[in-house]
Write an enzyme that holds these catalytic residues in place. Structure first.
Site, PDB file in Angstrom:
ATOM      1  N   HIS A 150       0.843  -1.200   0.000  1.00  0.00           N
ATOM      2  CA  HIS A 150       0.000   0.000   0.000  1.00  0.00           C
ATOM      3  C   HIS A 150       0.876   1.247   0.000  1.00  0.00           C
ATOM      4  O   HIS A 150       1.789   1.367   0.804  1.00  0.00           O
ATOM      5  CB  HIS A 150      -0.929   0.000   1.230  1.00  0.00           C
ATOM      6  CG  HIS A 150      -2.175  -0.807   1.012  1.00  0.00           C
ATOM      7  ND1 HIS A 150      -3.358  -0.542   1.652  1.00  0.00           N
ATOM      8  CD2 HIS A 150      -2.416  -1.860   0.190  1.00  0.00           C
ATOM      9  CE1 HIS A 150      -4.277  -1.396   1.250  1.00  0.00           C
ATOM     10  NE2 HIS A 150      -3.732  -2.212   0.366  1.00  0.00           N
TER      11      HIS A 150
ATOM     12  N   TYR B 299      -9.085   5.842   7.420  1.00  0.00           N
ATOM     13  CA  TYR B 299      -9.187   6.207   8.844  1.00  0.00           C
ATOM     14  C   TYR B 299     -10.252   7.296   8.941  1.00  0.00           C
ATOM     15  O   TYR B 299     -10.146   8.322   8.274  1.00  0.00           O
ATOM     16  CB  TYR B 299      -7.852   6.741   9.370  1.00  0.00           C
ATOM     17  CG  TYR B 299      -6.797   5.660   9.548  1.00  0.00           C
ATOM     18  CD1 TYR B 299      -6.053   5.171   8.474  1.00  0.00           C
ATOM     19  CD2 TYR B 299      -6.551   5.112  10.812  1.00  0.00           C
ATOM     20  CE1 TYR B 299      -5.107   4.181   8.649  1.00  0.00           C
ATOM     21  CE2 TYR B 299      -5.592   4.114  10.986  1.00  0.00           C
ATOM     22  CZ  TYR B 299      -4.874   3.650   9.908  1.00  0.00           C
ATOM     23  OH  TYR B 299      -3.931   2.666  10.075  1.00  0.00           O
TER      24      TYR B 299
ATOM     25  N   PRO C 186      -4.042   0.691  18.780  1.00  0.00           N
ATOM     26  CA  PRO C 186      -3.783   0.212  17.411  1.00  0.00           C
ATOM     27  C   PRO C 186      -3.881   1.285  16.320  1.00  0.00           C
ATOM     28  O   PRO C 186      -3.586   0.993  15.155  1.00  0.00           O
ATOM     29  CB  PRO C 186      -4.862  -0.857  17.200  1.00  0.00           C
ATOM     30  CG  PRO C 186      -5.917  -0.569  18.197  1.00  0.00           C
ATOM     31  CD  PRO C 186      -5.263   0.099  19.353  1.00  0.00           C
TER      32      PRO C 186
ATOM     33  N   LYS D   1       1.107   0.065  15.033  1.00  0.00           N
ATOM     34  CA  LYS D   1       2.515  -0.102  15.445  1.00  0.00           C
ATOM     35  C   LYS D   1       2.804  -1.311  16.336  1.00  0.00           C
ATOM     36  O   LYS D   1       3.970  -1.672  16.523  1.00  0.00           O
ATOM     37  CB  LYS D   1       2.985   1.175  16.193  1.00  0.00           C
ATOM     38  CG  LYS D   1       3.096   2.387  15.327  1.00  0.00           C
ATOM     39  CD  LYS D   1       4.352   2.356  14.485  1.00  0.00           C
ATOM     40  CE  LYS D   1       4.320   3.323  13.339  1.00  0.00           C
ATOM     41  NZ  LYS D   1       4.089   2.738  12.027  1.00  0.00           N
TER      42      LYS D   1
ATOM     43  N   TYR E 110       4.090   6.657   9.985  1.00  0.00           N
ATOM     44  CA  TYR E 110       3.210   5.539   9.617  1.00  0.00           C
ATOM     45  C   TYR E 110       3.992   4.425   8.910  1.00  0.00           C
ATOM     46  O   TYR E 110       3.794   3.239   9.201  1.00  0.00           O
ATOM     47  CB  TYR E 110       2.061   6.039   8.738  1.00  0.00           C
ATOM     48  CG  TYR E 110       0.955   5.022   8.566  1.00  0.00           C
ATOM     49  CD1 TYR E 110      -0.072   4.923   9.513  1.00  0.00           C
ATOM     50  CD2 TYR E 110       0.937   4.149   7.487  1.00  0.00           C
ATOM     51  CE1 TYR E 110      -1.077   3.973   9.377  1.00  0.00           C
ATOM     52  CE2 TYR E 110      -0.068   3.198   7.340  1.00  0.00           C
ATOM     53  CZ  TYR E 110      -1.072   3.129   8.286  1.00  0.00           C
ATOM     54  OH  TYR E 110      -2.066   2.181   8.162  1.00  0.00           O
TER      55      TYR E 110
HETATM   56  P1  RFL Z   1       1.465 -11.713  21.857  1.00  0.00           P
HETATM   57  O1  RFL Z   1       1.017 -11.809  20.475  1.00  0.00           O
HETATM   58  O2  RFL Z   1       0.510 -11.317  22.900  1.00  0.00           O
HETATM   59  O3  RFL Z   1       2.095 -13.132  22.228  1.00  0.00           O
HETATM   60  C1  RFL Z   1       2.419 -13.481  23.558  1.00  0.00           C
HETATM   61  C2  RFL Z   1       2.411 -14.994  23.658  1.00  0.00           C
HETATM   62  O4  RFL Z   1       2.806 -15.367  24.978  1.00  0.00           O
HETATM   63  C3  RFL Z   1       1.913 -16.359  25.461  1.00  0.00           C
HETATM   64  N1  RFL Z   1       1.933 -16.319  26.947  1.00  0.00           N
HETATM   65  C4  RFL Z   1       2.623 -17.197  27.695  1.00  0.00           C
HETATM   66  N2  RFL Z   1       3.372 -18.257  27.376  1.00  0.00           N
HETATM   67  C5  RFL Z   1       3.935 -18.968  28.397  1.00  0.00           C
HETATM   68  N3  RFL Z   1       3.752 -18.650  29.697  1.00  0.00           N
HETATM   69  C6  RFL Z   1       2.992 -17.596  30.060  1.00  0.00           C
HETATM   70  N4  RFL Z   1       2.834 -17.307  31.352  1.00  0.00           N
HETATM   71  C7  RFL Z   1       2.393 -16.820  29.040  1.00  0.00           C
HETATM   72  N5  RFL Z   1       1.587 -15.725  29.047  1.00  0.00           N
HETATM   73  C8  RFL Z   1       1.332 -15.437  27.767  1.00  0.00           C
HETATM   74  C9  RFL Z   1       0.579 -16.008  24.844  1.00  0.00           C
HETATM   75  O5  RFL Z   1      -0.317 -17.111  24.813  1.00  0.00           O
HETATM   76  C10 RFL Z   1       1.013 -15.566  23.447  1.00  0.00           C
HETATM   77  O6  RFL Z   1       1.072 -16.649  22.553  1.00  0.00           O
HETATM   78  O7  RFL Z   1       2.712 -10.725  21.994  1.00  0.00           O
HETATM   79  P2  RFL Z   1       3.911 -10.350  20.952  1.00  0.00           P
HETATM   80  O8  RFL Z   1       4.534 -11.595  20.378  1.00  0.00           O
HETATM   81  O9  RFL Z   1       4.749  -9.378  21.662  1.00  0.00           O
HETATM   82  O10 RFL Z   1       3.205  -9.649  19.715  1.00  0.00           O
HETATM   83  C11 RFL Z   1       2.619  -8.389  19.846  1.00  0.00           C
HETATM   84  C12 RFL Z   1       1.400  -8.265  18.955  1.00  0.00           C
HETATM   85  O11 RFL Z   1       0.609  -9.432  19.076  1.00  0.00           O
HETATM   86  C13 RFL Z   1       0.580  -7.044  19.330  1.00  0.00           C
HETATM   87  O12 RFL Z   1       1.427  -5.896  19.470  1.00  0.00           O
HETATM   88  C14 RFL Z   1      -0.489  -6.661  18.337  1.00  0.00           C
HETATM   89  O13 RFL Z   1      -1.288  -7.731  17.949  1.00  0.00           O
HETATM   90  C15 RFL Z   1      -1.346  -5.597  19.022  1.00  0.00           C
HETATM   91  N6  RFL Z   1      -2.644  -5.510  18.411  1.00  0.00           N
HETATM   92  C16 RFL Z   1      -2.724  -4.843  17.253  1.00  0.00           C
HETATM   93  N7  RFL Z   1      -1.611  -4.229  16.744  1.00  0.00           N
HETATM   94  C17 RFL Z   1      -1.670  -3.600  15.595  1.00  0.00           C
HETATM   95  O14 RFL Z   1      -0.638  -3.085  15.139  1.00  0.00           O
HETATM   96  N8  RFL Z   1      -2.863  -3.521  14.899  1.00  0.00           N
HETATM   97  C18 RFL Z   1      -4.012  -4.139  15.364  1.00  0.00           C
HETATM   98  O15 RFL Z   1      -5.044  -4.100  14.733  1.00  0.00           O
HETATM   99  C19 RFL Z   1      -3.979  -4.817  16.580  1.00  0.00           C
HETATM  100  N9  RFL Z   1      -5.079  -5.435  17.082  1.00  0.00           N
HETATM  101  C20 RFL Z   1      -3.785  -6.136  18.992  1.00  0.00           C
HETATM  102  C21 RFL Z   1      -4.990  -6.101  18.287  1.00  0.00           C
HETATM  103  C22 RFL Z   1      -3.718  -6.792  20.244  1.00  0.00           C
HETATM  104  C23 RFL Z   1      -4.845  -7.385  20.816  1.00  0.00           C
HETATM  105  N10 RFL Z   1      -4.709  -7.989  22.125  1.00  0.00           N
HETATM  106  C24 RFL Z   1      -3.471  -7.877  22.881  1.00  0.00           C
HETATM  107  C25 RFL Z   1      -5.688  -8.660  22.861  1.00  0.00           C
HETATM  108  C26 RFL Z   1      -6.127  -6.722  18.814  1.00  0.00           C
HETATM  109  C27 RFL Z   1      -6.067  -7.370  20.079  1.00  0.00           C
HETATM  110  C28 RFL Z   1      -7.332  -8.039  20.562  1.00  0.00           C
HETATM  111  C1  PHB Z   2      -5.946  -3.962  10.837  1.00  0.00           C
HETATM  112  O1  PHB Z   2      -6.077  -4.212   9.634  1.00  0.00           O
HETATM  113  O2  PHB Z   2      -6.258  -4.790  11.716  1.00  0.00           O
HETATM  114  C2  PHB Z   2      -5.439  -2.629  11.255  1.00  0.00           C
HETATM  115  C3  PHB Z   2      -4.953  -1.771  10.279  1.00  0.00           C
HETATM  116  C4  PHB Z   2      -4.493  -0.515  10.663  1.00  0.00           C
HETATM  117  C5  PHB Z   2      -4.532  -0.141  11.992  1.00  0.00           C
HETATM  118  C6  PHB Z   2      -5.027  -1.008  12.947  1.00  0.00           C
HETATM  119  C7  PHB Z   2      -5.489  -2.268  12.583  1.00  0.00           C
HETATM  120  O3  PHB Z   2      -4.113   1.101  12.338  1.00  0.00           O
END
Ligand code: RFL
Ligand code: PHB
Length: 404
Positions: free
Chosen positions: A75, A203, A295, A299, A387
Site C-alpha cells: 500500500h 481512517y 492500534p 505499530k 506511519y
Molecule cells: P502476543 O502476540 O501477545 O504473544 C504473547 C504470547 O505469549 C503467550 N503467553 C505465555 N506463554 C507462556 N507462559 C505464560 N505465562 C504466558 N503468558 C502469555 C501467549 O499465549 C502468546 O502466545 O505478543 P507479541 O509476540 O509481543 O506480539 C505483539 C502483537 O501481538 C501485538 O502488538 C499486536 O497484535 C497488538 N494488536 C494490534 N496491533 C496492531 O498493530 N494492529 C491491530 O489491529 C492490533 N489489534 C492487537 C490487536 C492486540 C490485541 N490484544 C493484545 C488482545 C487486537 C487485540 C485483541
Molecule cells: C488492521 O487491519 O487490523 C489494522 C490496520 C491498521 C490499523 C489497525 C489495525 O491502524
C-alpha cells in the site's frame, strides 16, 4: 523433573517469540520456546494487519517471506476521512518511495510456525505454571506439560509473553518503572469475507466516533468502530455494526460498502503502556510484554519486530563475537524507538477519536489540527514518515543474510 539445557529460553510464541526463534535458528543459536496455549489457538488469533517495510525486511532475513511475497498487498497511501471528505496521504511520495504491506498477523504467525515445524525446532505448547527464576544470576525456567515437570537451564530468558505474561510480573518492583495511559473506549472489530470498500485503508474521524476500514486481502475486509468500554460484543449484531459503520462513512464509501456475515467479532480496549528498562540481568522483555500501543498507528506488531531485530542481533553478537555491547545497549535502543511509536500512536488516537470529556473548544482545536496536517506537506510528511515506520540500524543482519 526433566532437566533441559539451552542457550536462550523464549517464553511465548506470539510473533515476537516466534521471530526471535527463527532468527536465532538461522544464526545457529540453540533455543526453545515455551507457550501456555495450544498451537491451534496461537495460529487462529486475529490481530494486526499492517507491516512496516522494516518488518517485511526482517521476515525476509528470517527466511519466511515466500507467502508474504505472494499474498501481501503493498500500500502506497492511506485515506483520512474527516468532515465528510476524504484526503489521501501519499505515503510513498512523502517518504522517498516507502510503503507498508497489508498482511495479517495471523499469516505472519502461521508462516513462522510452519518454518519452525519444518526445521523441527522445539516448542512446548500448552505449558502450565510457567515460572522464571534467578535471572540476575543463573537463569532457569520451570513448567509442566502433560503432567511432566520440566526445568530449563539457559544463559538468557526472552520474555515474549505479551501484556499478561509471567516475565514482566516476575521482576522485583523496585527494579521496574511502568508508564500507562488507559483510553475510555475500545475498538469493536469484525472480519468478513467481502471485498474491501476501497483499495486503501480509510481512517475515519466523525462526530459519531472513529472508524477504520481495513482489509486482509482483496476478498476479506477488516472493519473497526470506536465503542464505549461498557459495550459487549453481544450488543452488536452484524446488522447494527454495518449500519453504524455506514453512519460514520462518506456518501461514496457508503454506496461502495459491501456487507456480509462476520466471521470474527471482538472488542479490544485501547491502552498505552511502557516498561523501563527492558532488560533485567539475563532477562529481556520484548513486544507486548514490554509495551502496548493503541492500534490507531498500526505499530504494535511492528514494535515487537523491531525489539526482536535488536535482541537477535545482540545475542548473535554475544555468541559470535564474544561481545556484550548489543545486550548492554538493548534496552536503551529499543526504548528510543518505542517512545517514538508510543507518541505517534497516542497522537493518532487523540486526533481521530471522540472523547466524551472533550469540550467544544477541544474539538475545534482538534479539527483545526487535522485540517492543518491534511493541508500542509510538512504535516502530511510527519504523519507519513511515522506511519511507514522510523528507520533503525541492526548489526549482524549480514550474518543472517548469508545464513538464509
Ligand atoms: P502476543 O502476540 O501477545 O504473544 C504473547 C504470547 O505469549 C503467550 N503467553 C505465555 N506463554 C507462556 N507462559 C505464560 N505465562 C504466558 N503468558 C502469555 C501467549 O499465549 C502468546 O502466545 O505478543 P507479541 O509476540 O509481543 O506480539 C505483539 C502483537 O501481538 C501485538 O502488538 C499486536 O497484535 C497488538 N494488536 C494490534 N496491533 C496492531 O498493530 N494492529 C491491530 O489491529 C492490533 N489489534 C492487537 C490487536 C492486540 C490485541 N490484544 C493484545 C488482545 C487486537 C487485540 C485483541
Ligand atoms: C488492521 O487491519 O487490523 C489494522 C490496520 C491498521 C490499523 C489497525 C489495525 O491502524
Amino acid at each position: 523433573m526433566e532437566i533441559l539445557n539451552t542457550k536462550v529460553a523464549i517464553i511465548g510464541s506470539g510473533p515476537a517469540g516466534l521471530l526471535l526463534g527463527q532468527l536465532l535458528y538461522k544464526a545457529g543459536i540453540d533455543h526453545i520456546i515455551i507457550e501456555q496455549r495450544s498451537s491451534e489457538y496461537v495460529a487462529a488469533r486475529i490481530r494486526a494487519g499492517i507491516l512496516e517495510q522494516v518488518s517485511v525486511d526482517l521476515l525476509k532475513q528470517a527466511g519466511v517471506d515466500e507467502h508474504l511475497n505472494q499474498h501481501g498487498l503493498p500500500h502506497h497511501g492511506i485515506e483520512i476521512l474527516t468532515a465528510g471528505e476524504k484526503h489521501r496521504i501519499d505515503l510513498s511520495s512523502l517518504t522517498h518511495g516507502k510503503q507498508v504491506t497489508v498482511y495479517g498477523q495471523t499469516e505472519v504467525t502461521k508462516d513462522l510456525m510452519a518454518a519452525r515445524e519444518q526445521a523441527k525446532l522445539t516448542t512446548f505448547y500448552e505449558s502450565n505454571d510457567v515460572q522464571i527464576h534467578d535471572f540476575y544470576d543463573k537463569p532457569h525456567v520451570t513448567f509442566t506439560q502433560n503432567g511432566q515437570q520440566y526445568q530449563v537451564q539457559c544463559d538468557f530468558i526472552a520474555g515474549c509473553d505479551g501484556y499478561h505474561g509471567v516475565c514482566r510480573a516476575s521482576v522485583p518492583q523496585d527494579k521496574i518503572k511502568t508508564f500507562e495511559k488507559v483510553y475510555p473506549f475500545g475498538w469493536l472489530g469484525i472480519l468478513a469475507d467481502v471485498p474491501p470498500v476501497s483499495d486503501e485503508l480509510i481512517y475515519v474521524q466523525s462526530e459519531r466516533g472513529f472508524a477504520l476500514c481495513s482489509m486482509r486481502s482483496t476478498t476479506r475486509s477488516r472493519y473497526y468502530l470506536q465503542v464505549p468500554l461498557t459495550d459487549k460484543v453481544e450488543d452488536w449484531s452484524d446488522e447494527r455494526f454495518w449500519d453504524e459503520l455506514k453512519n460514520r462513512l462518506d456518501e461514496q464509501s457508503r454506496e461502495n460498502l459491501v456487507t456480509g456475515p462476520s466471521i470474527e467479532k471482538s472488542i479490544a480496549p485501547l491502552r498505552s503502556f511502557v516498561t523501563e528498562p527492558m532488560r533485567f540481568g539475563q532477562l529481556f522483555l520484548a513486544g507486548d510484554a514490554a509495551h502496548i500501543v493503541p492500534p490507531t498507528g498500526a505499530k504494535g506488531l511492528n514494535l515487537a519486530a523491531s525489539d526482536i531485530a535488536y535482541l537477535s542481533s545482540a545475542l548473535i553478537e554475544f555468541y559470535k563475537e564474544n561481545s556484550s555491547k548489543g545486550i548492554d545497549e538493548y534496552s536503551e535502543k529499543c526504548l528510543k524507538r518505542v517512545w517514538k511509536a508510543e507518541r505517534f500512536s497516542w497522537w493518532m488516537t487523540h486526533l481521530l477519536h471522540r472523547f466524551e470529556t472533550e469540550s467544544d473548544f477541544d474539538l475545534k482545536i482538534k479539527q483545526a489540527e487535522l485540517a492543518y496536517i491534511l493541508g500542509s506537506e510538512a504535516g502530511q510528511t510527519t504523519l507519513a514518515e511515522n506511519y511507514v515506520g522510523l528507520p533503525y540500524e541492526i548489526k549482524n543482519m549480514d550474518d543472517l543474510k548469508q545464513a538464509s
